[in-house]
Design a protein around this motif. Sequence first.
Motif, short mmCIF file in Angstrom:
data_model
loop_
_atom_site.label_atom_id
_atom_site.label_comp_id
_atom_site.label_asym_id
_atom_site.label_seq_id
_atom_site.Cartn_x
_atom_site.Cartn_y
_atom_site.Cartn_z
N SER A 1 0.81 -1.22 0.00
CA SER A 1 0.00 0.00 0.00
C SER A 1 0.85 1.28 0.00
N VAL A 2 2.17 1.13 0.09
CA VAL A 2 3.04 2.31 0.05
C VAL A 2 3.06 2.87 -1.37
N PRO A 3 2.74 4.15 -1.56
CA PRO A 3 2.71 4.72 -2.92
C PRO A 3 4.07 4.58 -3.62
N ARG A 4 4.03 4.16 -4.88
CA ARG A 4 5.26 3.95 -5.62
C ARG A 4 5.99 5.26 -5.91
N ASP A 5 5.24 6.36 -6.02
CA ASP A 5 5.92 7.62 -6.31
C ASP A 5 6.80 8.07 -5.15
N VAL A 6 6.40 7.71 -3.91
CA VAL A 6 7.22 8.03 -2.75
C VAL A 6 8.53 7.23 -2.81
N LEU A 7 8.43 5.95 -3.15
CA LEU A 7 9.63 5.12 -3.26
C LEU A 7 10.51 5.57 -4.41
N GLU A 8 9.89 5.95 -5.53
CA GLU A 8 10.66 6.43 -6.66
C GLU A 8 11.42 7.71 -6.31
N ALA A 9 10.78 8.59 -5.54
CA ALA A 9 11.46 9.83 -5.13
C ALA A 9 12.67 9.52 -4.26
N ALA A 10 12.54 8.53 -3.37
CA ALA A 10 13.67 8.15 -2.53
C ALA A 10 14.80 7.58 -3.36
N VAL A 11 14.46 6.74 -4.36
CA VAL A 11 15.48 6.15 -5.22
C VAL A 11 16.18 7.23 -6.05
N LEU A 12 15.41 8.17 -6.58
CA LEU A 12 16.00 9.25 -7.38
C LEU A 12 16.89 10.15 -6.53
N ASP A 13 16.59 10.26 -5.25
CA ASP A 13 17.43 11.06 -4.35
C ASP A 13 18.70 10.32 -3.93
N GLY A 14 18.85 9.08 -4.40
CA GLY A 14 20.07 8.33 -4.12
C GLY A 14 20.01 7.45 -2.88
N ALA A 15 18.84 7.26 -2.32
CA ALA A 15 18.73 6.41 -1.13
C ALA A 15 18.88 4.94 -1.51
N GLY A 16 19.70 4.23 -0.75
CA GLY A 16 19.84 2.80 -0.96
C GLY A 16 18.64 2.06 -0.40
N ARG A 17 18.68 0.74 -0.54
CA ARG A 17 17.52 -0.04 -0.10
C ARG A 17 17.34 -0.01 1.41
N LEU A 18 18.44 -0.11 2.15
CA LEU A 18 18.33 -0.06 3.60
C LEU A 18 17.88 1.32 4.08
N ALA A 19 18.41 2.36 3.44
CA ALA A 19 18.00 3.72 3.80
C ALA A 19 16.53 3.95 3.47
N THR A 20 16.08 3.42 2.34
CA THR A 20 14.67 3.55 1.98
C THR A 20 13.77 2.84 2.98
N LEU A 21 14.22 1.66 3.41
CA LEU A 21 13.46 0.90 4.39
C LEU A 21 13.37 1.66 5.71
N ARG A 22 14.49 2.21 6.16
CA ARG A 22 14.54 2.86 7.47
C ARG A 22 13.87 4.23 7.47
N LEU A 23 14.05 5.01 6.40
CA LEU A 23 13.59 6.40 6.41
C LEU A 23 12.24 6.61 5.74
N VAL A 24 11.84 5.71 4.88
CA VAL A 24 10.59 5.89 4.13
C VAL A 24 9.55 4.84 4.50
N ILE A 25 9.92 3.56 4.38
CA ILE A 25 8.94 2.50 4.57
C ILE A 25 8.58 2.33 6.04
N LEU A 26 9.58 2.30 6.92
CA LEU A 26 9.31 2.06 8.33
C LEU A 26 8.37 3.10 8.95
N PRO A 27 8.55 4.40 8.70
CA PRO A 27 7.58 5.36 9.27
C PRO A 27 6.15 5.13 8.78
#
Length: 308
Positions: free
Chosen positions: A194-220
Amino acid sequence: MAATRHGRYGFLAGAILPGLALYAVFVLSPYTQAFYLALTDWTGVSGEVSFVGLANFGRLLDDPLFLAALRNNGLMLLVVPLVTIGLGLLLAAGVNFGGRGGRPGLTAVRGAELYKIAFFFPQLLSLPIIALLWQFIYHPNEGLLNGLLRGVGLDGLARTWLGEPRLALWAVMAVLIWSSVGFYLVLFSAAMESVPRDVLEAAVLDGAGRLATLRLVILPLLWENVQVAFVYLGVLALDGFAVVQIMTVGPGGPDGATEVIGLGLYRNAFTYGKFGYAAAMGVALFLLTLTLAVLALRVGRRERVELS
């Protein structure tokens, strides 16, 4: 209008009152009886009951086995929820976002549904069956674990896993984690979908790795799910009765290394005939569980993340 309102209230009363009556009889009444028995010296057999007040609770503080159980349950409360939730989040993220094809970091691995089924499989087994299974795996001579260690030349790592005081409780906790992690993998996977893909895409475009995306985007975004998971796993850690009863020597051994509150409650009630004292243990366990739930839901409260 009055007749309509009366009919509506009558319907609501007819729908709610039977459920409340069943709840009072099968939930509130047993709790009330347990609280009362904790203030008595009832043996479970005799009809004579003497009121002893808070004496049973005072005995808990002088009972070395109860204090050992409290310490062991406290360690389980720290280890089991944290490790299970951590593994569940990592595995769920790996299954849902660990694929190599398509958009970077946003595709599921090939065969993701099969992985979920495989990890979820222990949930199809009852806890006593899991305990028996792992009792054979931990067997010092014929067990699978020591057999694998010896098979790869690591004979020095073979242990009597359930017979050494410093290892027995960790072996029990490993079983609880193994039996639970698949459920939370599926739970967190459903939430991640249910996490919007555009939020994840923005994190990837900002250079966040998978662990950083998990900790800073998905976990909250999954924080409420994590809170609920911690409460349920905390209750499991504060119990642990079935696994300890079946797997360990004694049970509760060696030397009280795997003693838990539920086991002491069972032993005092059905072996020693101290139902009043056992009820005091049950009340103490109830208060600990209630405190855990309240703290987990209040201390870990965060502001809801709103996504437009």
